[in-house]
Write an enzyme that holds these catalytic residues in place. Structure first.
Site, PDB file in Angstrom:
ATOM      1  N   LYS A   1     -25.687  -4.148  -9.754  1.00 48.57           N
ATOM      2  CA  LYS A   1     -27.172  -3.988  -8.309  1.00 48.57           C
ATOM      3  C   LYS A   1     -28.095  -4.849  -9.569  1.00 48.57           C
ATOM      4  CE  LYS A   1     -25.613  -3.792  -4.890  1.00 48.57           C
ATOM      5  NZ  LYS A   1     -25.881  -4.179  -3.649  1.00 48.57           N
TER       6      LYS A   1
ATOM      7  N   TYR B   1     -20.762  -1.215 -10.697  1.00 50.10           N
ATOM      8  CA  TYR B   1     -21.296  -1.575  -9.656  1.00 50.10           C
ATOM      9  C   TYR B   1     -22.864  -1.323  -9.993  1.00 50.10           C
ATOM     10  CZ  TYR B   1     -23.984  -0.659  -5.064  1.00 50.10           C
ATOM     11  OH  TYR B   1     -25.008  -0.114  -3.955  1.00 50.10           O
TER      12      TYR B   1
END
Ligand SMILES: NC(=O)c1ccc[n+]([C@@H]2O[C@H](COP(=O)([O-])OP(=O)(O)OC[C@H]3O[C@@H](n4cnc5c(N)ncnc54)[C@H](OP(=O)(O)O)[C@@H]3O)[C@@H](O)[C@H]2O)c1
Length: 257
Positions: free
Chosen positions: A157, A153
Site C-alpha cells: 500500500k 500488505y
C-alpha cells in the site's frame, strides 16, 4: 459523463464505486478475475458498459486486461482498486514467481498504468496501513526476508501511494492520486471494521470524475475527500524512481515517458 475503468469491481469497494458512478450517469467498465465473477458483476451492476476479465496475479492475464480495456476505447479515469489483504500468514508465490501480494497490489497496477492508453485521471487505492510500509525498493518479492503478511500488505500500500505520487510527477498532464478508504466491512475489511462502508467508495469516485477544484489536484493522498499526510518517503523523488526502476525490472515493462 466520464468513462471510468475500475479493477476488482465484482465486490467490495470496487463494486460500490461502480454503482455510485453509474447512479451519477457515468460510464463504467468493470473488471473481474474470471467469467463467473464477470457474470456476478453484470448481475450486481447491470448498467455496466463492459467487463475486462483476467487474474491480476499473472502478467499475461494483466496484459490481456489492458488490451481488452484499450479495445473498448479511450478512458477518462482508471481506479486501481483490486487488492488482496494482510491476513496471508504464509508466502504465496505466483506462477510468474512473484509474491502474490506484490503481484496483485503493485505489479498489476503498475503494468496496467504502463499499458492502458493514458487516461486523464488515475486513482490508486492505498490504506492507512501504508504508513507502516518499509520505504525500500529492495527485496520486493520477499526472497531474502522472513515472510510477514501484514508487513507485505503495508509495503504494497506504500508502493501504491508512491506509484500515485510518481505518476503525478512523471505525467503532469494526468491527475494522479491515492485514497485511504478507511477500514470498512468488505470481504477484505472483515465484519467488525469500524468505518462507514457507505463512505468507503465516495472519494475514489469523486477523484475520478468530479469537476470540484478540490478533486482536480494531483499527487495527494485523500481520506474522505480531504488530503491526508502520507508516509514521507512517498514524496521522495529518489524513492519513487527506485521503485519505478524495480517494477520495470520485475515486469520487463518500462513506464512510457
Ligand atoms: N476494506 C478495507 O477496510 C480497506 C482498507 C484500506 C484499503 N483498502 C483497499 O481497497 C481496495 C479494495 O478492497 P476491498 O475492501 O473492496 O476488498 P475486497 O472486498 O476483498 O475486494 C477486492 C476486489 O479485488 C478483486 N481481486 C482480488 N485479487 C484479484 C486477482 N488476483 N485478480 C483479479 N481480481 C482480484 C476481488 O475479486 P473477487 O471478488 O473475485 O475475489 C474483489 O473484486 C484494496 O486495494 C484494498 O487494499 C481496503
Amino acid at each position: 459523463m466520464s468513462r471510468v475503468f475500475i479493477t476488482g469491481s465484482a465486490d467490495g469497494l470496487g463494486l460500490a464505486a461502480a454503482a455510485l458512478l453509474l447512479s451519477q450517469g457515468h460510464e463504467v467498465i468493470g473488471h473481474a478475475r474470471d467469467a463467473e465473477r464477470a457474470a456476478d458483476l453484470r448481475r450486481a451492476a447491470p448498467g455496466i458498459t463492459g467487463v475486462a476479465v483476467g487474474d491480476l496475479s499473472g502478467a499475461a492475464a494483466t496484459r490481456s486486461i489492458a488490451d481488452q480495456v484499450n479495445a473498448l476505447g479511450r478512458l477518462d479515469a482508471v481506479i486501481h482498486n483490486a487488492g488482496v489483504g494482510y491476513r496471508e500468514n504464509r508466502k504465496v508465490t505466483t506462477a510468474d514467481g512473484h509474491a502474490y501480494v506484490l503481484a496483485v497490489n503493485v505489479l498489476a497496477p503498475y503494468l496496467l498504468t504502463a499499458l492502458i492508453d493514458r487516461p486523464a485521471r488515475l486513482v490508486y487505492l492505498s490504506s492507512g496501513m501504508h504508513r507502516g510500509g518499509t520505504p525500500s525498493a529492495d527485496d520486493l518479492d520477499w526472497s531474502r526476508r522472513r515472510w510477514n503478511g501484514s508487513q507485505a500488505y503495508s509495503d504494497s500500500k506504500l508502493h501504491d501511494t508512491v506509484l500515485a505520487f510518481a505518476l503525478a510527477r512523471r505525467w503532469p498532464d494526468v491527475l494522479s492520486n491515492a485514497v485511504d478508504p478507511g477500514w470498512v466491512a468488505t470481504k477484505m475489511g472483515g465484519r467488525g471494521a469500524p468505518d462507514d462502508l457507505s463512505l468507503g467508495a465516495v472519494t475514489q469516485a469523486w477523484l475520478a470524475v468530479s469537476d470540484d477544484p478540490a478533486a482536480r489536484v494531483s499527487g495527494e493522498l485523500f481520506y474522505h475527500q480531504r488530503p491526508r499526510a502520507a508516509h514521507p518517503a512517498a514524496r521522495s523523488p529518489q524513492f519513487q524512481d527506485e521503485l519505478l526502476t524495480a517494477l520495470a525490472d520485475l515486469t520487463g515493462v518500462k513506464l512510457p515517458a
